[in-house]
Structure formats: C-alpha cells, structure tokens
Design a protein around this motif. Sequence first.
Motif, PDB file in Angstrom:
ATOM      1  N   VAL A 408       0.838  -1.201   0.000  1.00 42.40           N
ATOM      2  CA  VAL A 408       0.000   0.000   0.000  1.00 42.40           C
ATOM      3  C   VAL A 408       0.872   1.251   0.000  1.00 42.40           C
ATOM      4  O   VAL A 408       1.857   1.337   0.735  1.00 42.40           O
ATOM      5  N   LYS A 409       0.501   2.220  -0.826  1.00 45.03           N
ATOM      6  CA  LYS A 409       1.190   3.500  -0.829  1.00 45.03           C
ATOM      7  C   LYS A 409       0.962   4.213   0.499  1.00 45.03           C
ATOM      8  O   LYS A 409      -0.149   4.203   1.033  1.00 45.03           O
ATOM      9  N   LYS A 410       1.972   4.831   1.019  1.00 42.59           N
ATOM     10  CA  LYS A 410       1.853   5.550   2.283  1.00 42.59           C
ATOM     11  C   LYS A 410       1.536   7.032   2.018  1.00 42.59           C
ATOM     12  O   LYS A 410       1.970   7.612   1.032  1.00 42.59           O
ATOM     13  N   GLY A 411       0.763   7.630   2.930  1.00 48.04           N
ATOM     14  CA  GLY A 411       0.488   9.057   2.848  1.00 48.04           C
ATOM     15  C   GLY A 411      -0.501   9.454   1.780  1.00 48.04           C
ATOM     16  O   GLY A 411      -0.558  10.630   1.394  1.00 48.04           O
ATOM     17  N   VAL A 412      -1.303   8.519   1.302  1.00 47.28           N
ATOM     18  CA  VAL A 412      -2.287   8.818   0.271  1.00 47.28           C
ATOM     19  C   VAL A 412      -3.593   9.266   0.913  1.00 47.28           C
ATOM     20  O   VAL A 412      -4.056   8.682   1.895  1.00 47.28           O
ATOM     21  N   THR A 413      -4.199  10.310   0.373  1.00 41.71           N
ATOM     22  CA  THR A 413      -5.488  10.801   0.855  1.00 41.71           C
ATOM     23  C   THR A 413      -6.559  10.483  -0.185  1.00 41.71           C
ATOM     24  O   THR A 413      -6.411  10.831  -1.357  1.00 41.71           O
ATOM     25  N   ILE A 414      -7.610   9.816   0.252  1.00 41.42           N
ATOM     26  CA  ILE A 414      -8.696   9.470  -0.656  1.00 41.42           C
ATOM     27  C   ILE A 414     -10.029   9.828  -0.009  1.00 41.42           C
ATOM     28  O   ILE A 414     -10.133   9.935   1.219  1.00 41.42           O
ATOM     29  N   SER A 415     -11.039   9.996  -0.819  1.00 43.08           N
ATOM     30  CA  SER A 415     -12.367  10.362  -0.307  1.00 43.08           C
ATOM     31  C   SER A 415     -13.432   9.627  -1.098  1.00 43.08           C
ATOM     32  O   SER A 415     -13.154   8.967  -2.112  1.00 43.08           O
ATOM     33  N   ASN A 416     -14.672   9.753  -0.634  1.00 40.44           N
ATOM     34  CA  ASN A 416     -15.828   9.125  -1.284  1.00 40.44           C
ATOM     35  C   ASN A 416     -15.633   7.615  -1.446  1.00 40.44           C
ATOM     36  O   ASN A 416     -15.928   7.036  -2.495  1.00 40.44           O
ATOM     37  N   VAL A 417     -15.134   7.008  -0.386  1.00 44.20           N
ATOM     38  CA  VAL A 417     -14.872   5.566  -0.419  1.00 44.20           C
ATOM     39  C   VAL A 417     -16.106   4.815   0.053  1.00 44.20           C
ATOM     40  O   VAL A 417     -16.747   5.203   1.042  1.00 44.20           O
ATOM     41  N   THR A 418     -16.436   3.744  -0.629  1.00 39.68           N
ATOM     42  CA  THR A 418     -17.548   2.894  -0.233  1.00 39.68           C
ATOM     43  C   THR A 418     -17.048   1.477   0.024  1.00 39.68           C
ATOM     44  O   THR A 418     -15.924   1.115  -0.343  1.00 39.68           O
ATOM     45  N   ILE A 419     -17.890   0.701   0.617  1.00 39.51           N
ATOM     46  CA  ILE A 419     -17.544  -0.690   0.884  1.00 39.51           C
ATOM     47  C   ILE A 419     -17.318  -1.468  -0.413  1.00 39.51           C
ATOM     48  O   ILE A 419     -16.590  -2.464  -0.430  1.00 39.51           O
ATOM     49  N   MET A 420     -17.903  -0.978  -1.511  1.00 40.14           N
ATOM     50  CA  MET A 420     -17.725  -1.650  -2.799  1.00 40.14           C
ATOM     51  C   MET A 420     -16.303  -1.509  -3.328  1.00 40.14           C
ATOM     52  O   MET A 420     -15.840  -2.330  -4.117  1.00 40.14           O
ATOM     53  N   HIS A 421     -15.595  -0.460  -2.894  1.00 39.34           N
ATOM     54  CA  HIS A 421     -14.218  -0.267  -3.337  1.00 39.34           C
ATOM     55  C   HIS A 421     -13.293  -1.361  -2.800  1.00 39.34           C
ATOM     56  O   HIS A 421     -12.199  -1.572  -3.340  1.00 39.34           O
ATOM     57  N   ILE A 422     -13.706  -2.043  -1.750  1.00 44.29           N
ATOM     58  CA  ILE A 422     -12.874  -3.118  -1.198  1.00 44.29           C
ATOM     59  C   ILE A 422     -12.699  -4.229  -2.225  1.00 44.29           C
ATOM     60  O   ILE A 422     -11.585  -4.667  -2.517  1.00 44.29           O
ATOM     61  N   GLY A 423     -13.807  -4.707  -2.776  1.00 40.52           N
ATOM     62  CA  GLY A 423     -13.729  -5.772  -3.768  1.00 40.52           C
ATOM     63  C   GLY A 423     -12.997  -5.341  -5.023  1.00 40.52           C
ATOM     64  O   GLY A 423     -12.167  -6.087  -5.556  1.00 40.52           O
ATOM     65  N   ALA A 424     -13.288  -4.129  -5.501  1.00 41.95           N
ATOM     66  CA  ALA A 424     -12.669  -3.658  -6.737  1.00 41.95           C
ATOM     67  C   ALA A 424     -11.156  -3.500  -6.570  1.00 41.95           C
ATOM     68  O   ALA A 424     -10.380  -3.857  -7.467  1.00 41.95           O
ATOM     69  N   THR A 425     -10.722  -2.986  -5.416  1.00 41.97           N
ATOM     70  CA  THR A 425      -9.294  -2.760  -5.198  1.00 41.97           C
ATOM     71  C   THR A 425      -8.556  -4.065  -4.934  1.00 41.97           C
ATOM     72  O   THR A 425      -7.427  -4.263  -5.399  1.00 41.97           O
ATOM     73  N   MET A 426      -9.177  -4.977  -4.198  1.00 43.73           N
ATOM     74  CA  MET A 426      -8.554  -6.279  -3.995  1.00 43.73           C
ATOM     75  C   MET A 426      -8.435  -7.044  -5.314  1.00 43.73           C
ATOM     76  O   MET A 426      -7.455  -7.759  -5.547  1.00 43.73           O
ATOM     77  N   ALA A 427      -9.420  -6.900  -6.170  1.00 39.94           N
ATOM     78  CA  ALA A 427      -9.350  -7.556  -7.484  1.00 39.94           C
ATOM     79  C   ALA A 427      -8.156  -7.028  -8.272  1.00 39.94           C
ATOM     80  O   ALA A 427      -7.446  -7.797  -8.934  1.00 39.94           O
ATOM     81  N   LYS A 428      -7.910  -5.733  -8.207  1.00 41.14           N
ATOM     82  CA  LYS A 428      -6.751  -5.155  -8.888  1.00 41.14           C
ATOM     83  C   LYS A 428      -5.461  -5.730  -8.312  1.00 41.14           C
ATOM     84  O   LYS A 428      -4.532  -6.081  -9.047  1.00 41.14           O
ATOM     85  N   PHE A 429      -5.397  -5.854  -6.992  1.00 48.14           N
ATOM     86  CA  PHE A 429      -4.200  -6.401  -6.352  1.00 48.14           C
ATOM     87  C   PHE A 429      -3.944  -7.839  -6.794  1.00 48.14           C
ATOM     88  O   PHE A 429      -2.800  -8.235  -7.033  1.00 48.14           O
ATOM     89  N   LEU A 430      -5.000  -8.615  -6.902  1.00 53.05           N
ATOM     90  CA  LEU A 430      -4.871 -10.028  -7.286  1.00 53.05           C
ATOM     91  C   LEU A 430      -4.778 -10.221  -8.799  1.00 53.05           C
ATOM     92  O   LEU A 430      -4.633 -11.341  -9.269  1.00 53.05           O
ATOM     93  N   ASN A 431      -4.893  -9.112  -9.531  1.00 52.82           N
ATOM     94  CA  ASN A 431      -4.831  -9.144 -10.991  1.00 52.82           C
ATOM     95  C   ASN A 431      -5.936 -10.014 -11.584  1.00 52.82           C
ATOM     96  O   ASN A 431      -5.725 -10.805 -12.498  1.00 52.82           O
ATOM     97  N   VAL A 432      -7.145  -9.864 -11.029  1.00 48.79           N
ATOM     98  CA  VAL A 432      -8.321 -10.536 -11.557  1.00 48.79           C
ATOM     99  C   VAL A 432      -9.378  -9.490 -11.879  1.00 48.79           C
ATOM    100  O   VAL A 432      -9.261  -8.327 -11.485  1.00 48.79           O
ATOM    101  N   THR A 433     -10.408  -9.911 -12.565  1.00 49.22           N
ATOM    102  CA  THR A 433     -11.454  -8.990 -13.006  1.00 49.22           C
ATOM    103  C   THR A 433     -12.773  -9.293 -12.319  1.00 49.22           C
ATOM    104  O   THR A 433     -13.206 -10.442 -12.286  1.00 49.22           O
ATOM    105  N   LEU A 434     -13.386  -8.243 -11.778  1.00 50.79           N
ATOM    106  CA  LEU A 434     -14.765  -8.333 -11.300  1.00 50.79           C
ATOM    107  C   LEU A 434     -15.652  -7.741 -12.391  1.00 50.79           C
ATOM    108  O   LEU A 434     -15.779  -6.526 -12.496  1.00 50.79           O
ATOM    109  N   PRO A 435     -16.248  -8.575 -13.217  1.00 49.89           N
ATOM    110  CA  PRO A 435     -16.901  -8.067 -14.431  1.00 49.89           C
ATOM    111  C   PRO A 435     -18.074  -7.137 -14.189  1.00 49.89           C
ATOM    112  O   PRO A 435     -18.422  -6.356 -15.067  1.00 49.89           O
ATOM    113  N   ASN A 436     -18.705  -7.211 -13.010  1.00 52.39           N
ATOM    114  CA  ASN A 436     -19.895  -6.399 -12.764  1.00 52.39           C
ATOM    115  C   ASN A 436     -19.669  -5.284 -11.755  1.00 52.39           C
ATOM    116  O   ASN A 436     -20.631  -4.647 -11.298  1.00 52.39           O
ATOM    117  N   ALA A 437     -18.416  -5.046 -11.386  1.00 54.88           N
ATOM    118  CA  ALA A 437     -18.122  -3.972 -10.438  1.00 54.88           C
ATOM    119  C   ALA A 437     -18.535  -2.629 -11.026  1.00 54.88           C
ATOM    120  O   ALA A 437     -18.310  -2.358 -12.204  1.00 54.88           O
TER     121      ALA A 437
END
Length: 588
Positions: A408-437
Amino acid sequence: MRKLYILLILSLIILLPITGAFQSHPQAVMSYSIIFEEKSTRPLGSLGIIIVIDALNKSLLEVANLTWIPWLMDNGITILDARTVLPSATTAAHAAMITGAPPEVNGIVHTYAYNATEYHSMLPDESPISYGYMDMLRVKTLLEAAKEANEKVALIVSKSKLELMAGVSRAADKILILPSDVIGPGDPHDASYPFEKRVINVEWITNKTLETLDEFAPYIIDGEKALIVVHYGEVDWISGALGVFHPDTIKMVEILDQEIGRIINKIMEYNLWSRTFFILTTDHSFVDVDINKNLLAGDITHLSAIHAEHILVETAGLSLFIYLKHPEELQKVVNELSQYPWVRGIWTRYPVENASGTLADIGLNIDYAGDIFLDIRPPYYASRYLSVGAHGGTATCVVPIIFAGGTVKKGVTISNVTIMHIGATMAKFLNVTLPNATVEALDILLPTASVSASVEPGIAQPGQQIFLRVNYSLSETVEGAKLFVDIIDINGSVYSSTSKNITALSGSETFVITISAEGSYNFRVYIIDPQNNVLGGTTLPVLVVKIEKAKAPIWPIVGSLLITIVLSGILIYIPLYIRKREELHEYT
C-alpha cells in the motif's frame, strides 16, 4: 552325416543365448530415475486478506484500549467515514463488498426477500414466494474470480449466510463456518449468552485463519497468490444483546484487536507482510435503540401504520422493504408514512410526492427491494426480535476501512470511499477482473508486475546452456525498475544472480545461463523498484544432472565368445569321434 550337421547347428542356436545369459552388464545408455513434477508459473507470492469485524462502530475505536488496530492505522490508509450500502445489513453489505456492486446489480438485497412484480400479479389466495440470498445472487464474486485464476482462496466466517461470498460455484479451497457445537447451547444474540463463549467463538475464527496461513504460506512463497476473507460476528451479536457501548462490547473489541495482532504476527513470521494487502473493515455500524419501541411487535409481516394490502421484510431493525399488493396505492401509502416521527426516509420504485427519492437513487432499483424502502429513525426500530441495538438504515451507513500492508502506498489521501471499493481494489491487487463492479479500484497500491517465464531445457547437464525466456508487464511506468533472476539451490542459497534494467511497460527478455554443479535449482524471476520493493515475479524449477554413457562391456563379451567356441568345439568333436569309432568297428 547330415544329421550330425543339423545337430551341430541346433546346438549353436541353443548355446549362444545361454552364454549371453552369463553377461551381467548394463546397456550402453544412461540409466537413472527422476521424479519431476512440472510446475506452472504464477506471479511471485502475494497475499490479500480481508478481515470484517461485524458492526464495528468507528466510535468504538476511540473508547477501547487498542494496540494493533492503531498500528494498522499508523502504517496504512484509514478512512473513518466510508459508506456501506442500503440496507446497511450483513448480507447485502458483504455481497456489495465482494462483488464491487450495489444490490441492484449483484441481486442481493437481504438474507431473503420477495419479488414485487410477482406479488403484484398474484391471485388473492396465493402466497408470495420468498427468495434466499443465493437465489438472488446474479454476478461473479471476488472469490470466484480469484479461484478461476488458480489462486488460493479461503473463506472463514461466523455466519453461515456469508457463504454467499464464495458465489454460486462455492469457489474456494476451503469454506469454514463457525460450527454450532463451538457456539454451544444458547443464542449469541441473547444477553444471557456467556462472555466466555463469545471469546471461544472469536478464537476459533482466529485459529482457523492461522492454520490457513500456515497452509497457504508455502504456496505464496513459491510464487502463488492467495486470498483469505475472515469474518468475526461477535461485536454484532453482543451489541444487539447488551448495547453498543456496554463494557462487554468494548472488551470484545479489545479482544478482537489482540486476535488481529495474532494474524499480523503470523504473516510476519513468514516474511510476507511486504507482499500483503491487508484490509480491516466492517459491514455496517450499530446504534442503540429503545427496546420498547419496536414497530413490529406482534406482527412481523405487516406495518400497522400502512392502510393498504402489503407484506414486508424487516432488515436488521432500521429499515423495511414494503411490497404493495396494488402499486397504484404508492402515493397514498407514502403520504401516510411521511407523517410519522419515526420515519427517517422513504424511497420508492417511481417518483412520488413526499418521498426522499427513488430506489434507483440508493442502488436498490430491483424487484426484490419492493415498492418502498423505509428508513427508520432510532430509537425506534422494526424487528422480529426485542433488542437494544439495531442497524440497516441510513443511521448505520458510516463505516471505517483500513488499508495496510507492504503493497500500500503511504500518505495517500482518498475520499468518497464505499464498501464496494474493497472488492474492486482487492481484485486489482490479485490481478483478476470483477466483471460487474460499478466502482473503480482505489489508487492506493504500489505498482505491480506480472511475470511469466519458460526454461529450456528443464533438465540440463552441468555447463550446458539453459535458455530462460521472460515476459513481463507493469501496471504503470516505474523508473529504475530491474528484472532479476536468482538461481536458488536445494538449500535455499543463492547460487548466482543476474539482472537487466527495464524501461518499457511490457516486454520480453532472454537469459542464457549455465550451471556447473549438479542439483535441483529454482529460477526466481522478479521485478523490483528502486526501493527494492518486489513488484511481482515467478519461480521455475530446473534439474542439473550429469549424464554418463556406460563403457562397452568388453571382457564379458570376450569371455562369452570363448565359452561359445569351446562348447562348439566339443559338440563338433563328439559326433566326429563317434562316427570314426563306428567306421573302425565296421572295418574290424
């Protein structure tokens, strides 16, 4: 005489194989046995882990005496005002989290629901069909996507309904659900349930997680990716039984903090933290309610405030799905409901006056969500259970999310985060696709690399040239990135190492390698950035063995020929001698 020659020829035919049997020499080719298992190439080890503490209010993080959660916050990215979906309840929230999509897309609005369109057309004597969460699920989950990519997957949860995260295919190497014999007699939702049993429940989840890490770690070290999803249900259960800020609720959060520490220590024990994406979150928050202000007391399928034919589904206390038998009565029902002080919000299938908006505005534009989504204002609640705490509405939508780990990048500021971003971001980390995200992955991860390689030959002789062909791609440009090849011997030591600078986002490289010593080796191929962070890689096995041809077995062959000559001579002499005696006898 002819008979004698025939006898001689037959004797030679018999003797030659017999004399050959005395030869105990090997064939003049290499003779060895190798058990060699082909190993497919996968990215250098990565661990994604999602830990959900059900019903964890961010305010509890302020009043509890914690160690490990603050450590994650200090060493990661913390969002204390993230949002979950509506209804803010366990089933819908986990479905949104693991699919990256709201209920109207993934299909799951609650643990069970009716279909509004079907209900409208039913005859008066027909009963509506109740649909379960697996009936409603209609998209691929993160666990399914990871398993399809041949990654290791585990789901360890306190509630059986969370099996939904494994999808319709139940895609996971292991799905572990807190057993009823561990829970024991009694109901964790009840205030009389012993605290000691709650601790046992929590420890069971942690212990199974540690066992899974022990099981997956060798695969991760060898270059595979793994996903572990963990759910602790106790804060939800105890908050409803005793209250959000009851001393036992706070104590349970403190115990969970230590359990999380055990998991972190296990990850570090295998030196995997630098390759880990660690997410700590909750599915919804929780609020105290007045146990005497239950709007469904005595009838859990109808609301007395509505004077129209209907049925309803209660969702954890602070919201209701209302299905009208006659949808043309929608405006009338909204007018009635809007007059009550316990109504916090009203969303409808189509626009009407006095409503807060439509179901499409809150991600619930789906038949299972009914004609009305009713948001209840605490301390009122609507539940089949008498309770001192509830969730499900807009009052419990704010949730904390912590992103941590060495990726994880340190010192990053983000906003408007939802629980749905968890799946989408983990999918990016695992290099897989969530087709309906429906959301994009958060830009919080260090650059990653995908590396594949092939080696020829896989079995080589000492000093023979080995060709290692590497294909790679980077998620973004990395100045100063290097492609390394480490040759690891059977003892885990680096036999030799070589590297090349890479500047392109993708490409291929060929390494020509020679190994002088026999043995079993692994080629560890990986890309690092200037800070020595591993961005990705793969490992391949190579066997180096000396191949010797056996020398020709001269002396056994010479001995065999001599024996053949002697025996043949004897066979020739015997019939001649007999013939001569016969002739002499006839003469005399």
